[in-house]
Design a protein around this motif. Structure first.
Motif, PDB file in Angstrom:
ATOM      1  N   VAL A 148       0.855  -1.181   0.000  1.00 50.11           N
ATOM      2  CA  VAL A 148       0.000   0.000   0.000  1.00 50.11           C
ATOM      3  C   VAL A 148       0.895   1.236   0.000  1.00 50.11           C
ATOM      4  CG1 VAL A 148      -1.793   1.293   1.201  1.00 50.11           C
ATOM      5  CG2 VAL A 148      -1.824  -1.206   1.238  1.00 50.11           C
ATOM      6  N   SER A 149       0.605   2.158  -0.907  1.00 47.86           N
ATOM      7  CA  SER A 149       1.399   3.377  -1.045  1.00 47.86           C
ATOM      8  C   SER A 149       0.504   4.595  -0.837  1.00 47.86           C
ATOM      9  CB  SER A 149       2.044   3.431  -2.435  1.00 47.86           C
ATOM     10  OG  SER A 149       2.636   4.693  -2.676  1.00 47.86           O
ATOM     11  N   TYR A 150       0.843   5.396   0.175  1.00 42.24           N
ATOM     12  CA  TYR A 150       0.147   6.664   0.401  1.00 42.24           C
ATOM     13  C   TYR A 150       1.008   7.809  -0.117  1.00 42.24           C
ATOM     14  CZ  TYR A 150      -3.279   4.737   3.807  1.00 42.24           C
ATOM     15  OH  TYR A 150      -4.300   4.052   4.436  1.00 42.24           O
ATOM     16  N   TYR A 151       0.471   8.586  -1.042  1.00 45.02           N
ATOM     17  CA  TYR A 151       1.081   9.798  -1.598  1.00 45.02           C
ATOM     18  C   TYR A 151       2.605   9.681  -1.730  1.00 45.02           C
ATOM     19  CZ  TYR A 151      -0.036  10.469   3.424  1.00 45.02           C
ATOM     20  OH  TYR A 151      -0.267  10.289   4.769  1.00 45.02           O
ATOM     21  N   ILE A 173      -3.514   8.506  -3.907  1.00 46.74           N
ATOM     22  CA  ILE A 173      -2.861   9.662  -4.514  1.00 46.74           C
ATOM     23  C   ILE A 173      -3.654  10.932  -4.207  1.00 46.74           C
ATOM     24  CG2 ILE A 173      -2.167  10.729  -6.701  1.00 46.74           C
ATOM     25  CD1 ILE A 173      -1.765   7.928  -7.842  1.00 46.74           C
ATOM     26  N   ALA A 174      -2.978  11.919  -3.624  1.00 44.36           N
ATOM     27  CA  ALA A 174      -3.602  13.206  -3.315  1.00 44.36           C
ATOM     28  C   ALA A 174      -3.589  14.092  -4.565  1.00 44.36           C
ATOM     29  CB  ALA A 174      -2.851  13.882  -2.173  1.00 44.36           C
ATOM     30  N   GLU A 175      -4.737  14.594  -4.950  1.00 46.57           N
ATOM     31  CA  GLU A 175      -4.820  15.361  -6.193  1.00 46.57           C
ATOM     32  C   GLU A 175      -4.242  16.769  -6.071  1.00 46.57           C
ATOM     33  OE1 GLU A 175      -8.590  15.332  -8.118  1.00 46.57           O
ATOM     34  OE2 GLU A 175      -8.705  13.145  -8.207  1.00 46.57           O
ATOM     35  N   ALA A 176      -4.052  17.255  -4.842  1.00 45.51           N
ATOM     36  CA  ALA A 176      -3.439  18.570  -4.647  1.00 45.51           C
ATOM     37  C   ALA A 176      -2.101  18.444  -3.923  1.00 45.51           C
ATOM     38  CB  ALA A 176      -4.386  19.480  -3.865  1.00 45.51           C
ATOM     39  N   SER A 207      -4.160  17.568   0.125  1.00 45.77           N
ATOM     40  CA  SER A 207      -2.736  17.868   0.047  1.00 45.77           C
ATOM     41  C   SER A 207      -1.927  16.632   0.425  1.00 45.77           C
ATOM     42  CB  SER A 207      -2.382  19.025   0.986  1.00 45.77           C
ATOM     43  OG  SER A 207      -3.088  20.190   0.647  1.00 45.77           O
ATOM     44  N   HIS A 208      -0.610  16.748   0.244  1.00 47.81           N
ATOM     45  CA  HIS A 208       0.299  15.695   0.670  1.00 47.81           C
ATOM     46  C   HIS A 208       0.080  15.389   2.150  1.00 47.81           C
ATOM     47  CE1 HIS A 208       3.988  13.339   0.307  1.00 47.81           C
ATOM     48  NE2 HIS A 208       4.367  13.840   1.471  1.00 47.81           N
ATOM     49  N   ALA A 209       0.191  14.121   2.499  1.00 44.10           N
ATOM     50  CA  ALA A 209       0.104  13.675   3.898  1.00 44.10           C
ATOM     51  C   ALA A 209      -1.275  13.909   4.501  1.00 44.10           C
ATOM     52  CB  ALA A 209       1.180  14.331   4.746  1.00 44.10           C
ATOM     53  N   PHE A 210      -2.324  13.751   3.703  1.00 46.28           N
ATOM     54  CA  PHE A 210      -3.671  13.969   4.215  1.00 46.28           C
ATOM     55  C   PHE A 210      -4.078  12.930   5.256  1.00 46.28           C
ATOM     56  CE2 PHE A 210      -4.388  11.194   0.510  1.00 46.28           C
ATOM     57  CZ  PHE A 210      -5.252  10.240   1.030  1.00 46.28           C
TER      58      PHE A 210
END
Length: 239
Positions: A148-151, A173-176, A207-210
């Motif tokens: 599992v990959s978060y951002y 994937i965070a869209e912003a 955003s990143h790290a949501f």
């Protein structure tokens, strides 16, 4: 933040490599033996966010192991995203980090964890930020049952390895994401969407790290959704 689960126990593990030994934080579930999930750190080391992530996984029935991947630069890093001084240190560690050594250390962690009497042979990995890239690379370079990959940052530079993914890979994937430009995100989705082993979810406005516990960009709704998907994914592949 705590799981408030008295049956989850903190422990530790020492991983031996040809280059030296390093430590890993371990959270143990109430019932063992259990599948292993390796939790791959962000650029802040094994901080309370990573420890809490391990404890939550342990409460779901996994032996959760978080290796100290900065050990070659500075063992025992544990910082937050709350101050500029901490960010400066984190970015210095990130720029000095060797990705290939990191994957090798994850492989060594998996091998060591699977030798534990409280572990079964099924193993997954989950990573955040830098760890999101390392989780992807672990999926391409090993036979882990689930990743599992978060951002993940920098995955677009390693898409030549995408065809090596032969087991389950879940991507959030965070869209912003301020660290992954739109063009890079589009390349990642295009490069992986044709692989039947890969499941990709994007999160508008995030955003990143949501999903970072108590992080400055934490988004409760999206974090809950992403984490629920991860829980279902691990249950499918590891249990």
């Amino acid at each position: 933040m705590s799981t408030a689960n008295p049956e989850v126990r903190d422990s530790a593990l020492t991983v031996t490599t040809p280059d030296g030994d390093f430590a890993a934080f371990v959270a143990l579930p109430a019932a063992t033996p259990a599948p292993v999930v390796v939790v791959i750190q962000e650029i802040f080391g094994i901080n309370e966010d990573m420890r809490e992530t391990c404890r939550k996984l342990a409460s779901q029935g996994y032996v959760a192991v978080c290796p100290d991947l900065f050990w070659r630069q500075e063992p025992g890093v544990s910082i937050t995203d709350k101050t500029q001084e901490e960010w400066d240190k984190a970015m210095k560690l990130y720029t000095g980090f060797d990705v290939d050594n990191g994957v090798s250390d994850i492989i060594a962690t998996i091998a060591t964890a699977l030798k534990r009497p409280d572990a079964v042979t099924r193993v997954g990995v989950v990573g955040y930020c830098l760890g999101g890239l390392l989780s992807f690379l672990t999926a391409t370079r090993t036979k882990v049952d689930a990743a599992v990959s978060y951002y993940g940052v920098g995955i677009d530079k390693h898409l030549d390895e995408a065809s090596n993914v032969k087991h389950g890979l879940l991507m959030h994937i965070a869209e912003a994401d301020e660290f992954v430009p739109a063009e890079a995100r589009q390349k990642i989705v295009a490069g992986l969407s044709g692989n039947p082993h890969v499941e990709i979810h994007t999160y508008p406005g995030c955003s990143h790290a949501f999903a970072r516990h108590a992080g400055v960009h934490y988004n409760a709704v999206s974090a809950k959704l992403a984490n629920a998907r991860s829980t279902e994914f691990f249950a499918k592949y590891l249990k």
